[in-house]
Design a protein around this motif. Structure first.
Motif, PDB file in Angstrom:
ATOM      1  N   TYR A  71      -9.099  11.017 -11.444  1.00 22.27           N
ATOM      2  CA  TYR A  71      -7.746  10.751 -10.931  1.00 22.27           C
ATOM      3  C   TYR A  71      -6.704  10.629 -12.053  1.00 22.27           C
ATOM      4  CZ  TYR A  71      -3.730   8.763  -8.662  1.00 22.27           C
ATOM      5  OH  TYR A  71      -2.431   8.550  -8.242  1.00 22.27           O
ATOM      6  N   TYR A  81      -5.334  16.370  -1.874  1.00 16.24           N
ATOM      7  CA  TYR A  81      -6.456  15.472  -2.175  1.00 16.24           C
ATOM      8  C   TYR A  81      -7.738  16.285  -2.268  1.00 16.24           C
ATOM      9  CZ  TYR A  81      -7.618  15.708   2.828  1.00 16.24           C
ATOM     10  OH  TYR A  81      -7.956  16.148   4.075  1.00 16.24           O
ATOM     11  N   THR A 102      -2.385   4.418   5.451  1.00 18.60           N
ATOM     12  CA  THR A 102      -1.302   5.404   5.414  1.00 18.60           C
ATOM     13  C   THR A 102      -1.256   6.135   6.753  1.00 18.60           C
ATOM     14  OG1 THR A 102      -1.688   5.693   3.046  1.00 18.60           O
ATOM     15  CG2 THR A 102      -0.361   7.377   4.147  1.00 18.60           C
ATOM     16  N   SER A 127      -3.329  -3.418  -6.769  1.00 20.40           N
ATOM     17  CA  SER A 127      -2.117  -2.583  -6.656  1.00 20.40           C
ATOM     18  C   SER A 127      -0.851  -3.344  -7.030  1.00 20.40           C
ATOM     19  CB  SER A 127      -1.950  -2.063  -5.226  1.00 20.40           C
ATOM     20  OG  SER A 127      -2.944  -1.138  -4.914  1.00 20.40           O
ATOM     21  N   ASN A 183       1.916  12.534   3.944  1.00 15.73           N
ATOM     22  CA  ASN A 183       1.934  11.176   3.395  1.00 15.73           C
ATOM     23  C   ASN A 183       0.855  10.884   2.362  1.00 15.73           C
ATOM     24  OD1 ASN A 183       2.974  10.806   6.487  1.00 15.73           O
ATOM     25  ND2 ASN A 183       4.205   9.700   5.023  1.00 15.73           N
ATOM     26  N   ILE A 184      -0.125  11.771   2.191  1.00 16.74           N
ATOM     27  CA  ILE A 184      -1.110  11.616   1.112  1.00 16.74           C
ATOM     28  C   ILE A 184      -0.845  12.702   0.067  1.00 16.74           C
ATOM     29  CG2 ILE A 184      -3.583  11.794   0.485  1.00 16.74           C
ATOM     30  CD1 ILE A 184      -3.466   9.413   2.108  1.00 16.74           C
ATOM     31  N   LEU A 186      -9.209   2.646  -3.913  1.00 14.84           N
ATOM     32  CA  LEU A 186      -7.953   3.193  -3.393  1.00 14.84           C
ATOM     33  C   LEU A 186      -6.750   2.661  -4.177  1.00 14.84           C
ATOM     34  CD1 LEU A 186      -8.553   3.410   0.471  1.00 14.84           C
ATOM     35  CD2 LEU A 186      -8.868   5.144  -1.284  1.00 14.84           C
ATOM     36  N   ASN A 237      -3.600   4.727  -6.095  1.00 16.29           N
ATOM     37  CA  ASN A 237      -2.303   4.505  -5.429  1.00 16.29           C
ATOM     38  C   ASN A 237      -2.290   5.044  -3.995  1.00 16.29           C
ATOM     39  OD1 ASN A 237      -0.861   3.268  -7.594  1.00 16.29           O
ATOM     40  ND2 ASN A 237      -0.889   5.262  -8.598  1.00 16.29           N
ATOM     41  N   THR A 238      -3.386   4.859  -3.305  1.00 13.34           N
ATOM     42  CA  THR A 238      -3.480   5.367  -1.935  1.00 13.34           C
ATOM     43  C   THR A 238      -3.891   4.223  -1.018  1.00 13.34           C
ATOM     44  OG1 THR A 238      -4.205   7.500  -2.806  1.00 13.34           O
ATOM     45  CG2 THR A 238      -4.646   7.092  -0.480  1.00 13.34           C
ATOM     46  N   SER A 239      -3.119   4.021   0.033  1.00  9.96           N
ATOM     47  CA  SER A 239      -3.463   2.950   0.959  1.00  9.96           C
ATOM     48  C   SER A 239      -4.316   3.481   2.107  1.00  9.96           C
ATOM     49  CB  SER A 239      -2.188   2.321   1.530  1.00  9.96           C
ATOM     50  OG  SER A 239      -2.539   1.433   2.562  1.00  9.96           O
ATOM     51  N   PRO A 298      -5.653  12.285  -5.494  1.00  8.71           N
ATOM     52  CA  PRO A 298      -6.675  11.347  -5.012  1.00  8.71           C
ATOM     53  C   PRO A 298      -7.986  12.058  -4.648  1.00  8.71           C
ATOM     54  CG  PRO A 298      -4.601  11.028  -3.842  1.00  8.71           C
ATOM     55  CD  PRO A 298      -4.458  12.280  -4.647  1.00  8.71           C
TER      56      PRO A 298
END
Lengths: 144, 192
Positions: A91, A67, A130, B102, A63-64, A121, A125-127, A97
């Motif tokens: 990035y 990195y 996740t 975002s 899901n990532i 983050l 584009n990374t939550s 990431p």
């Protein structure tokens, strides 16, 4: 150590450890050589004193995806400045990431920590939230 | 003033959790509205709900139920190591920054929502007065307050409410559209 993980020594030419076929095939599609060159020469060494770098790991997770994890011998506030810079410079070139961890003090206030973490983050584009598994939180929280 | 849509707390939660059942739909809708130039707004009241629920997912006692993808657990632990109210403050600031950067979601707060009105010699904040005036709408109080806020935020161009809550909003959708001129958009998954 997972099989799709690569560690790099910053103090000499890149030394790739634990470089399995899986890791190589995983990173080939992200132009691994170019990523390393950019990482080592153009960005990281310009931003960070080599003695402050405790380790750099390129890894991959569900899901990532791939990195980069950089461990720094700095306080949180100094590490965040570098992380913000990496999110702005590294990035956009690699679309991989970058995460920074620090060994020094946590010298940021909770609100500053949250604000800056959210900004970094979002740029990548990374939550933070996740998960490795599917959830239906609307349903779960309404049932609790 | 551009048209604005008010996002219910469940949309914000779906956007924050990429593996949530409503994430893909919410993301697509938000991107589409951004492209159209529709402003996306939410309230501090919605943030209370978002943070309360997000805290449950990051609660150390729930470890094992929610497994975060590497290398995120070390940042989750960082939040968990804060004192409870500091953790909430950090999460508040994280969420404001993340949804703004975002998805271009603005958290709107307006002083007029809290202006003190008087009825029968009793002081009442305008927001709660509005909630009371709309309490003929058959919905839970939690959702009624979102409707009251969206109705008062018409001055900010709010013309619709977007939610994933089909159970509560579907029965009152037509009422809100007809009587309050507030369009209701319910995002559903194949399962819901």
């Amino acid at each position: 150590m997972s099989s799709n993980r690569i560690e790099i020594s910053i103090r000499s030419l890149p030394i790739v450890k634990d470089c399995s076929q899986i890791a190589l095939s995983l990173f080939t599609k992200f132009n691994f050589t170019q990523l390393l060159t950019t990482l080592m020469q153009q960005v990281i060494l310009r931003l960070i004193h080599p003695q402050k770098i405790q380790g750099i790991t390129i890894s991959s997770s569900p899901n990532i995806g791939p990195y980069i994890l950089i461990e720094l011998d700095l306080n949180a506030s100094e590490a965040f400045k570098i992380w913000e810079n990496l999110a702005d410079t590294l990035y956009p070139q690699t679309r991989v990431p970058v995460f920074v961890v620090w060994k020094g003090e946590m010298d940021l206030s909770p609100s500053d920590l949250g604000k800056r973490l959210g900004e970094i983050l979002a740029k990548m584009n990374t939550s933070l939230f996740t998960l490795t598994h599917p959830v239906d939180l609307t349903k779960e929280f309404s049932e609790e | 003033m551009n048209t604005a849509c008010y996002l219910d707390a469940n949309i914000i939660i779906a956007l924050l959790f990429p593996t949530d059942a409503h994430h893909k739909n919410s993301l697509e809708r938000v991107y589409h509205l951004n492209m159209q130039g529709t402003r996306l707004v939410t309230s501090t009241y919605a943030l209370v709900e978002v943070i309360s629920n997000t805290l449950r997912a990051t609660d150390p006692s729930k470890q094992g139920k929610y497994i975060f993808a590497e290398p995120l657990p070390q940042y989750i632990r960082l939040l968990q190591n804060l004192k409870p109210n500091q953790r909430c403050e950090a999460l508040l600031n994280y969420i404001i920054s993340y949804i703004k950067n975002s998805f271009h979601i603005e958290v709107i707060e307006q002083k007029s929502l809290y202006e003190i009105e008087t009825t029968n010699n009793t002081k009442i904040a305008r927001l709660f007065h509005e909630g009371i005036k709309l309490s003929w709408i058959k919905i839970r109080t939690k959702d009624l307050l979102h409707i009251a806020i969206a109705n008062l935020l018409k001055t900010h161009g709010v013309k619709c409410i977007i939610t994933t809550d089909k159970t509560d909003f579907e029965p009152i959708k037509q009422t809100l559209e007809k009587d309050l001129d507030l369009k209701v958009e319910i995002l559903t998954t194949q399962q819901s």
